[in-house]
Enzyme design. Structure first.
Site, mmCIF file in Angstrom:
data_model
loop_
_atom_site.group_PDB
_atom_site.id
_atom_site.type_symbol
_atom_site.label_atom_id
_atom_site.label_comp_id
_atom_site.label_asym_id
_atom_site.label_seq_id
_atom_site.Cartn_x
_atom_site.Cartn_y
_atom_site.Cartn_z
ATOM 1 N N SER A 124 -0.158 -0.919 -11.480
ATOM 2 C CA SER A 124 -0.069 -0.220 -10.391
ATOM 3 C C SER A 124 1.389 0.090 -9.911
ATOM 4 C CB SER A 124 -0.483 -1.026 -9.091
ATOM 5 O OG SER A 124 -0.119 -0.626 -7.888
ATOM 6 N N TYR A 149 -0.879 -9.982 -4.516
ATOM 7 C CA TYR A 149 -1.530 -8.780 -5.407
ATOM 8 C C TYR A 149 -0.571 -8.080 -6.175
ATOM 9 C CZ TYR A 149 -3.151 -4.136 -6.638
ATOM 10 O OH TYR A 149 -3.578 -2.947 -7.541
ATOM 11 N N LYS A 153 0.448 -7.959 -10.655
ATOM 12 C CA LYS A 153 0.649 -6.746 -11.681
ATOM 13 C C LYS A 153 1.744 -6.959 -12.225
ATOM 14 C CE LYS A 153 -3.426 -4.987 -10.685
ATOM 15 N NZ LYS A 153 -4.463 -5.151 -11.572
HETATM 16 N N1 UFG Z 1 -3.524 4.691 5.737
HETATM 17 C C1 UFG Z 1 -3.636 5.163 7.194
HETATM 18 N N2 UFG Z 1 -4.770 4.669 7.744
HETATM 19 C C2 UFG Z 1 -5.944 3.782 7.102
HETATM 20 C C3 UFG Z 1 -5.451 3.493 5.733
HETATM 21 C C4 UFG Z 1 -4.395 3.818 5.112
HETATM 22 O O1 UFG Z 1 -2.887 5.725 7.897
HETATM 23 O O2 UFG Z 1 -6.754 3.531 7.601
HETATM 24 C C5 UFG Z 1 -2.120 5.161 5.118
HETATM 25 C C6 UFG Z 1 -1.156 4.098 4.664
HETATM 26 O O3 UFG Z 1 -0.380 3.724 5.604
HETATM 27 C C7 UFG Z 1 -0.689 4.776 3.441
HETATM 28 C C8 UFG Z 1 -1.674 5.896 2.889
HETATM 29 O O4 UFG Z 1 -2.527 5.956 4.189
HETATM 30 O O5 UFG Z 1 0.576 5.548 4.122
HETATM 31 C C9 UFG Z 1 -2.452 5.363 1.929
HETATM 32 O O6 UFG Z 1 -2.762 3.849 2.186
HETATM 33 P P1 UFG Z 1 -3.931 3.267 1.022
HETATM 34 O O7 UFG Z 1 -3.910 1.781 1.794
HETATM 35 O O8 UFG Z 1 -4.876 4.110 0.738
HETATM 36 O O9 UFG Z 1 -2.904 3.065 -0.186
HETATM 37 P P2 UFG Z 1 -1.577 2.023 -0.664
HETATM 38 O O10 UFG Z 1 -0.565 3.269 -0.997
HETATM 39 O O11 UFG Z 1 -1.169 1.460 0.713
HETATM 40 O O12 UFG Z 1 -1.964 1.356 -1.412
HETATM 41 C C10 UFG Z 1 -1.919 1.431 -2.929
HETATM 42 C C11 UFG Z 1 -2.810 0.769 -3.767
HETATM 43 C C12 UFG Z 1 -2.621 -0.813 -3.777
HETATM 44 C C13 UFG Z 1 -1.404 -1.243 -4.004
HETATM 45 C C14 UFG Z 1 -0.460 -0.663 -2.720
HETATM 46 C C15 UFG Z 1 1.040 -1.137 -2.695
HETATM 47 O O13 UFG Z 1 -4.131 1.051 -3.459
HETATM 48 O O14 UFG Z 1 -3.394 -1.234 -4.970
HETATM 49 O O15 UFG Z 1 -0.489 0.717 -2.854
HETATM 50 O O16 UFG Z 1 1.769 -0.425 -1.678
HETATM 51 F F1 UFG Z 1 -1.207 -2.635 -3.755
#
Ligand code: UFG
Length: 340
Positions: A124, A149, A153
């Site tokens: 990841s 998590y 990785k």
């Molecule tokens: N976000 C929102 N509202 C939500 C969900 C997400 O605004 O309800 C925003 C988050 O703050 C972020 C973006 O949308 O800025 C993406 O969020 P995600 O949760 O979809 O994805 P992430 O980038 O946080 O997660 C990814 C991978 C994980 C990993 C993580 C580490 O999906 O496997 O990055 O930061 F662990």
């Protein structure tokens, strides 16, 4: 050639099984069904016209794993997805994550380390944390993990690297995924989050269809073009094709080094509000959202430098953000019509 896909009925695994079958590989999918169901086997068969072999297998159970490999000594490649992936849950229950993501990997490698085999690991972009430079290249430093998590990785990559160093018949590739979204164009397979989705796109599609009331946009005071955080959203079908390209490289033994890492992203960053707008535009669905505080542990911006995958694997993403979001929406509609 026979390819084992662990977690083969999960979100990414099922899309990879489809791509492998379409490229003529014979697939054995294993899964412990902790976060998916057996129906996915039939869905895959209805897309490709080929029934994948499926066995229910829990990779934490040593006897079952040993028994599985005793019965299958003609596997030429393993694509290892079986793992837990919820960041918040990993903070609450770290040992579950170390057991599922680390112990199971060790057990698996113990069985296959002396075989002539290609191994692909789901890593990841979380290993980079907040990278100092964007886009992120594969040589960017690994930052201390923000969650158990994320740590699994990093540890997973190290376990595989150290094993490859002493096992020359084993060759491995770790693919560092950015943000996988979307679903197969048939809308027969896709992501099925348990409970309240933690990820942006499933939250958006569930809000649009009325299962959730409102999307919370986490923070609009980041130092970005519109104040919301930036990610690199990649269509899961593009991601699946990257696995087939990586497998090809392992089978052809084209690499000098028997452990390599590749970023898998589109190379383009989108802000949360750009995703919301793109969803509204590509689906015609207005989205109810509000801005709330930042979410703890989120980085400001992450998007991939994809040159290495393009140059070495001959792989590049093809789908646009709009296409990926439209496919996620088609999948959500299909899931709800089945439930009603
Ligand atoms: N976000 C929102 N509202 C939500 C969900 C997400 O605004 O309800 C925003 C988050 O703050 C972020 C973006 O949308 O800025 C993406 O969020 P995600 O949760 O979809 O994805 P992430 O980038 O946080 O997660 C990814 C991978 C994980 C990993 C993580 C580490 O999906 O496997 O990055 O930061 F662990």
């Amino acid at each position: 050639m026979k390819i084992l896909v662990t977690g083969g009925l999960g979100f990414i695994g099922s899309h990879v099984v489809v791509e492998l079958q379409e490229q003529g590989y014979e697939v054995i999918a294993v899964d412990n069904l902790s976060n998916t169901s057996k129906e996915v086997v039939d869905q895959i068969a209805s897309i490709t016209g080929v029934q994948p072999t499926f066995e229910e297998l829990d990779l934490r159970e040593k006897e079952s794993v040993v028994n599985f490999f005793d019965r299958h000594n003609d596997i030429g490649g393993i694509i290892h997805f079986a793992a837990s992936k919820a960041v918040g849950e990993s903070v609450e229950n770290p040992l579950l994550y170390y057991e599922n993501n680390v112990n199971a990997l060790v057990l698996l490698l113990q069985q296959v380390q002396d075989r002539e085999l290609g191994f692909i690991f789901s890593s990841s972009c979380t290993v980079y944390g907040q990278a100092d430079e964007l886009p992120i290249t594969e040589s960017a430093p690994i930052k201390p993990a923000e969650s158990p998590y994320g740590n699994t990785k990093q540890i997973g990559e190290e376990i595989i690297r150290d094993t490859c160093r002493v096992k020359p018949n084993l060759s491995a590739i770790a693919l560092r995924y950015f943000n996988p979204i979307g679903a197969h164009e048939s809308a027969k397979i896709g992501e099925l989050p348990l409970g309240v989705p933690q990820n942006l796109v499933p939250y958006i599609t569930q809000t649009a269809i009325g299962v959730r009331e409102q999307l919370s946009v986490f923070g609009d005071d980041y130092p970005t073009r519109d104040g919301t955080a930036i990610r690199d959203y990649i269509h899961v079908v593009d991601l699946a094709k990257a696995h087939v390209a990586a497998l090809q490289r392992l089978i052809e033994k084209s690499a000098n080094d028997n452990f390599e890492v590749f970023n898998v992203g589109t190379g383009t960053g989108s802000t949360v509000m750009e995703v919301v707008r793109a969803f509204e535009k590509s689906t015609g669905q207005p989205l109810n959202y509000k801005i709330v505080d930042r979410r703890e542990g989120d980085v400001v911006a992450a998007y991939a430098q994809t040159d290495k995958a393009q140059r070495v694997l001959g792989w590049k993403s093809k789908y646009s953000l709009e296409e990926a979001l439209a496919s996620a929406w088609a999948w959500e509609q299909q899931v709800r019509s089945r439930k009603n």
